[in-house]
Design a protein around this motif. Structure first.
Motif, short mmCIF file in Angstrom:
data_model
loop_
_atom_site.label_atom_id
_atom_site.label_comp_id
_atom_site.label_asym_id
_atom_site.label_seq_id
_atom_site.Cartn_x
_atom_site.Cartn_y
_atom_site.Cartn_z
N ASN A 1 0.87 -1.18 0.14
CA ASN A 1 0.09 0.07 0.00
C ASN A 1 0.70 1.34 -0.09
N GLY A 2 2.04 1.08 0.21
CA GLY A 2 3.02 2.53 0.19
C GLY A 2 2.95 2.91 1.66
N LEU A 3 4.00 3.63 1.52
CA LEU A 3 4.42 4.28 3.14
C LEU A 3 3.35 5.23 3.59
N LYS A 4 2.83 6.24 2.70
CA LYS A 4 1.80 7.36 3.04
C LYS A 4 0.58 6.49 3.79
N LYS A 5 0.08 5.46 3.13
CA LYS A 5 -1.05 4.71 3.93
C LYS A 5 -0.78 3.94 5.09
N PHE A 6 0.45 3.58 5.04
CA PHE A 6 0.87 3.05 6.29
C PHE A 6 0.93 4.13 7.55
N ILE A 7 1.49 5.08 7.09
CA ILE A 7 1.86 6.33 8.18
C ILE A 7 0.39 6.86 8.64
N ILE A 8 -0.68 6.96 7.65
CA ILE A 8 -1.95 7.38 8.19
C ILE A 8 -2.62 6.36 9.18
N ASN A 9 -2.38 5.09 8.79
CA ASN A 9 -2.87 4.13 9.65
C ASN A 9 -2.25 3.67 11.00
N GLU A 10 -0.95 3.99 11.01
CA GLU A 10 -0.30 3.93 12.19
C GLU A 10 -0.64 5.00 13.10
N ASN A 11 -0.74 6.38 12.60
CA ASN A 11 -1.19 7.45 13.54
C ASN A 11 -2.46 7.25 14.14
N LYS A 12 -3.30 6.61 13.36
CA LYS A 12 -4.71 6.26 14.05
C LYS A 12 -4.71 5.08 15.01
N ARG A 13 -3.83 4.01 14.53
CA ARG A 13 -3.94 2.91 15.22
C ARG A 13 -3.41 3.21 16.71
N TRP A 14 -2.18 3.95 16.96
CA TRP A 14 -1.57 4.05 18.00
C TRP A 14 -1.79 5.33 19.01
N ALA A 15 -2.70 6.29 18.49
CA ALA A 15 -3.35 7.43 19.11
C ALA A 15 -3.90 7.36 20.31
N CYS A 16 -3.35 7.78 21.26
CA CYS A 16 -3.62 7.94 22.58
C CYS A 16 -5.31 8.56 22.88
N ARG A 17 -6.24 7.83 23.37
CA ARG A 17 -7.36 8.34 23.37
C ARG A 17 -7.90 9.63 24.21
N ILE A 18 -6.85 10.12 24.84
CA ILE A 18 -6.72 11.47 25.59
C ILE A 18 -6.39 12.56 25.09
N CYS A 19 -5.04 12.19 24.54
CA CYS A 19 -4.34 13.43 23.98
C CYS A 19 -4.15 13.52 22.42
N GLY A 20 -4.15 12.33 21.83
CA GLY A 20 -3.78 11.88 20.50
C GLY A 20 -2.39 11.67 20.22
N GLU A 21 -1.67 11.99 21.26
CA GLU A 21 -0.12 11.61 20.90
C GLU A 21 0.06 9.87 20.40
N ASN A 22 0.93 9.57 19.99
CA ASN A 22 1.03 8.16 19.67
C ASN A 22 1.70 7.70 21.03
N ILE A 23 0.85 6.46 21.61
CA ILE A 23 1.42 6.03 22.61
C ILE A 23 2.82 5.00 22.68
N CYS A 24 3.34 4.78 23.56
CA CYS A 24 4.65 4.09 23.66
C CYS A 24 4.48 2.49 23.52
N VAL A 25 4.79 1.97 22.51
CA VAL A 25 4.90 0.55 22.19
C VAL A 25 5.28 -0.26 23.21
N HIS A 26 6.30 -0.09 23.90
CA HIS A 26 7.33 -0.66 25.05
C HIS A 26 6.69 -0.69 26.22
#
Ligand SMILES: [Zn+2]
Length: 140
Positions: A106-131
């Motif tokens: 799908n390309g990097l662009k789609k991946f990035i959009i998905n990643e930002n959605k998938r890992w967004a904190c439900r409170i502040c919207g920043e990406n959570i820490c996977v570790h």
């Protein structure tokens, strides 16, 4: 603290997706404030020993053959990548090989959009820490 999001309009975002499919913006080493890592593809002396000596990052395919991601390699998915993928699947609910197959298809662009959605904190919207499995920005 700056944003942990990958930018879609910035070609530098590839610098924050490691050859193995790791999204650096989710990494504790990237998100922490002290001695933070600038990202896998960015050379920096303040990186941790394990990052500097990563066998995937230092693989000849990237060093000598000008490849960008593991999926471009004829050995994909190699034993090293499979081990890493298994560790991350088990411990952190992240799938390197699946990430790479997604980018390939799908390309990097789609991946990035998905990643930002998938890992967004439900409170502040920043990406959570996977570790840590939580948001370091607002501590949720
Ligand atoms: Zn948050």
């Amino acid at each position: 603290m700056g944003t942990n999001k990958l930018s879609i309009n910035n070609s530098n975002s590839i610098l924050l997706i490691a050859p193995c499919g790791m999204n650096c913006t989710l990494c504790y080493a990237y998100q922490r404030i002290k001695n933070n890592c600038p990202g896998c593809r960015i050379d920096d002396e303040c990186k941790s020993f394990s990052c500097v000596n990563c066998k995937i990052k230092n693989c000849a395919s990237f060093r000598d053959e000008n490849k960008s991601f593991c999926y471009e390699c004829e050995s994909f998915p190699c034993k090293r990548l499979k081990q890493l993928d298994k560790r991350y699947r088990t411990k952190y609910n992240m799938r390197m090989i699946e990430n790479l197959e997604y980018i390939k298809k799908n390309g990097l662009k789609k991946f990035i959009i998905n990643e930002n959605k998938r890992w967004a904190c439900r409170i502040c919207g920043e990406n959570i820490c996977v570790h840590k499995g939580s948001c370091l920005n607002c501590c949720n």
